[in-house]
Design an enzyme around this catalytic site. Structure first.
Site, PDB file in Angstrom:
ATOM      1  N   CYS A  17      -2.456  -3.139   7.337  1.00  0.00           N
ATOM      2  CA  CYS A  17      -2.009  -3.339   8.717  1.00  0.00           C
ATOM      3  C   CYS A  17      -2.429  -2.167   9.591  1.00  0.00           C
ATOM      4  O   CYS A  17      -2.531  -1.021   9.151  1.00  0.00           O
ATOM      5  CB  CYS A  17      -0.498  -3.552   8.762  1.00  0.00           C
ATOM      6  SG  CYS A  17       0.485  -2.169   8.159  1.00  0.00           S
ATOM      7  N   GLU A  52      12.917 -31.016  -2.731  1.00  0.00           N
ATOM      8  CA  GLU A  52      13.252 -31.498  -4.074  1.00  0.00           C
ATOM      9  C   GLU A  52      13.737 -32.927  -4.129  1.00  0.00           C
ATOM     10  O   GLU A  52      13.793 -33.509  -5.185  1.00  0.00           O
ATOM     11  CB  GLU A  52      14.293 -30.565  -4.731  1.00  0.00           C
ATOM     12  CG  GLU A  52      13.692 -29.382  -5.434  1.00  0.00           C
ATOM     13  CD  GLU A  52      14.490 -28.941  -6.644  1.00  0.00           C
ATOM     14  OE1 GLU A  52      15.397 -29.686  -7.082  1.00  0.00           O
ATOM     15  OE2 GLU A  52      14.221 -27.847  -7.160  1.00  0.00           O
ATOM     16  N   GLU A 107       0.820  -1.204   0.000  1.00  0.00           N
ATOM     17  CA  GLU A 107       0.000   0.000   0.000  1.00  0.00           C
ATOM     18  C   GLU A 107       0.859   1.261   0.000  1.00  0.00           C
ATOM     19  O   GLU A 107       0.542   2.241  -0.690  1.00  0.00           O
ATOM     20  CB  GLU A 107      -0.919   0.015   1.224  1.00  0.00           C
ATOM     21  CG  GLU A 107      -1.883  -1.159   1.287  1.00  0.00           C
ATOM     22  CD  GLU A 107      -1.377  -2.297   2.147  1.00  0.00           C
ATOM     23  OE1 GLU A 107      -2.178  -2.865   2.906  1.00  0.00           O
ATOM     24  OE2 GLU A 107      -0.168  -2.615   2.054  1.00  0.00           O
ATOM     25  N   LEU A 165      21.318 -26.225  -6.354  1.00  0.00           N
ATOM     26  CA  LEU A 165      19.975 -25.782  -5.975  1.00  0.00           C
ATOM     27  C   LEU A 165      19.754 -24.291  -6.171  1.00  0.00           C
ATOM     28  O   LEU A 165      18.874 -23.694  -5.546  1.00  0.00           O
ATOM     29  CB  LEU A 165      19.662 -26.163  -4.519  1.00  0.00           C
ATOM     30  CG  LEU A 165      19.815 -27.645  -4.165  1.00  0.00           C
ATOM     31  CD1 LEU A 165      19.456 -27.864  -2.704  1.00  0.00           C
ATOM     32  CD2 LEU A 165      18.943 -28.511  -5.052  1.00  0.00           C
ATOM     33  N   ASP A 177      24.269 -36.342  -5.935  1.00  0.00           N
ATOM     34  CA  ASP A 177      24.201 -35.321  -6.977  1.00  0.00           C
ATOM     35  C   ASP A 177      25.039 -34.086  -6.702  1.00  0.00           C
ATOM     36  O   ASP A 177      25.298 -33.303  -7.612  1.00  0.00           O
ATOM     37  CB  ASP A 177      22.744 -34.869  -7.170  1.00  0.00           C
ATOM     38  CG  ASP A 177      21.859 -35.998  -7.669  1.00  0.00           C
ATOM     39  OD1 ASP A 177      22.406 -36.974  -8.219  1.00  0.00           O
ATOM     40  OD2 ASP A 177      20.633 -35.903  -7.496  1.00  0.00           O
ATOM     41  N   ARG A 201      11.779 -22.466  -7.738  1.00  0.00           N
ATOM     42  CA  ARG A 201      12.778 -22.293  -6.679  1.00  0.00           C
ATOM     43  C   ARG A 201      12.838 -20.840  -6.226  1.00  0.00           C
ATOM     44  O   ARG A 201      12.939 -20.548  -5.033  1.00  0.00           O
ATOM     45  CB  ARG A 201      14.156 -22.716  -7.183  1.00  0.00           C
ATOM     46  CG  ARG A 201      14.383 -24.201  -7.304  1.00  0.00           C
ATOM     47  CD  ARG A 201      15.783 -24.474  -7.833  1.00  0.00           C
ATOM     48  NE  ARG A 201      16.068 -25.904  -7.924  1.00  0.00           N
ATOM     49  CZ  ARG A 201      17.219 -26.404  -8.384  1.00  0.00           C
ATOM     50  NH1 ARG A 201      18.184 -25.565  -8.790  1.00  0.00           N
ATOM     51  NH2 ARG A 201      17.398 -27.709  -8.443  1.00  0.00           N
TER      52      ARG A 201
END
Length: 335
Positions: free
Chosen positions: A69, A267, A46, A199, A195, A179
């Site tokens: 708020c 994941e 706002e 990420l 792996d 992600r």
């Protein structure tokens, strides 16, 4: 309101502990101000929209996805006070703020100032947009999305562990976009060891939105920041070679302790996914299905604690389905 929700989604994954609110101000059928909660939670939507609208906000209509708020903060003014000072004719809102410092008080302040208030417009869509904030307020934990990329027969890898790549470029790009809408991303120790995942968000212009990385591991030597430095370095520092530290938790229930995380993406791998499902901590499923068959391989899930087939029904509702190149994405939410 749909436009306010769309721009509010720009802040998703960056505003915690504040909600990712969107705001649009309209006068004479023309948008004169728009805003969304900025990274770190301030300024509020706002405040941003009113700054754009200026004096033209008087007599205008304000569309906002959450009740303005009512409480003052050292970080900024109360949005309901800003709106009273700006003197719009109407405020149209999607949801009441569950925060007890505001809940109902923001609307009451606006009405006391002679501003017309309408509530509940696109409320279901707003709950989806601000699911992280609302889940944290209601349940004391992040909103959890479980992502699975699998073959038509439900495999996430060949029997020897080969998994790159099951899905195509478009599906992987969408996964990176997802992600960027989460404050943190979690994998299990098996995925970490096999792996060495980075990420990060590997999309041009969005690299800085890479989420914090969480490791689920019961092994004491991998607990609570005690991961060896060489492991953290091998797992990569993020783009540009900068080291990113991993945080480690021992069980899914510990996600409640993740500060500043309202959206958590899980994941991998199958044991981790199954553990979150068994603990009933998954709120949303992202299923990427590639048009391939693997046969004898590694299934996407193990035991998720069902005592009977009847328990599997009526738990999920599909909210989206689309093609991403040759792959299909299906999105499910708690029923």
């Amino acid at each position: 309101m749909a436009a306010a929700l769309a721009i509010g989604d720009r802040g998703r994954g960056r505003t915690a502990p504040n909600p990712n609110v969107g705001c649009v101000i309209v006068r004479d059928d023309r948008v004169i101000g728009r805003g969304w909660t900025q990274a770190g939670g301030r300024p509020h939507a706002e405040a941003m929209a009113l700054a754009q609208a200026g004096a033209s906000a008087e007599g205008a209509t304000v569309y906002v996805t959450l009740e303005p708020c009512a409480h003052r903060s050292v970080r900024g003014p109360a949005c309901s006070e800003l709106l009273v000072a700006a003197k719009p004719a109407r405020v149209i809102a999607a949801l009441t703020d569950p925060d007890p410092r505001t809940s109902g008080e923001g609307f009451a302040r606006l009405r006391a100032a002679g501003i017309e208030v309408t509530e509940g417009v696109l409320a279901a869509e707003a709950r989806r947009s601000m699911a992280g904030f609302l889940t944290r307020k209601a349940l004391g934990r992040p909103h959890v999305t479980l992502k699975l990329a699998m073959s038509l027969d439900g495999m996430i890898a060949r029997a020897d562990g080969e998994s790159r790549w099951i899905t195509g470029d478009a599906a992987r790009a969408h996964g990176h976009l997802e992600r960027g809408r989460h404050e943190a991303i979690l994998v299990g120790r098996g995925t970490f060891d096999t792996d060495v995942p980075q990420l990060g968000v590997r999309l041009p212009g969005l690299e800085e939105r890479s989420p914090r990385r969480i490791l689920l591991s019961r092994s004491p030597q991998r607990r609570l920041g005690s991961m060896p430095a060489e492991a953290s370095d091998a797992a990569g520092g993020g783009e540009g070679g900068e080291r990113q530290d991993w945080m480690t938790i021992a069980s899914p229930s510990e996600i409640s302790n993740l500060e500043g995380v309202d959206h958590l993406m899980v994941e991998g791998g199958a044991l981790t996914a199954s553990a979150f499902l068994a603990a009933d901590l998954v709120d949303r499923l992202l299923l990427y299905r590639a048009p391939i068959l693997i046969g004898a391989g590694k299934p996407a899930l193990g035991d998720i604690g069902l005592a009977s087939l009847a328990q599997a029904h009526d738990r999920w509702k599909r909210t989206d389905s689309r093609m991403l190149g040759m792959d299909r994405l299906e999105v499910y939410e708690r029923a």
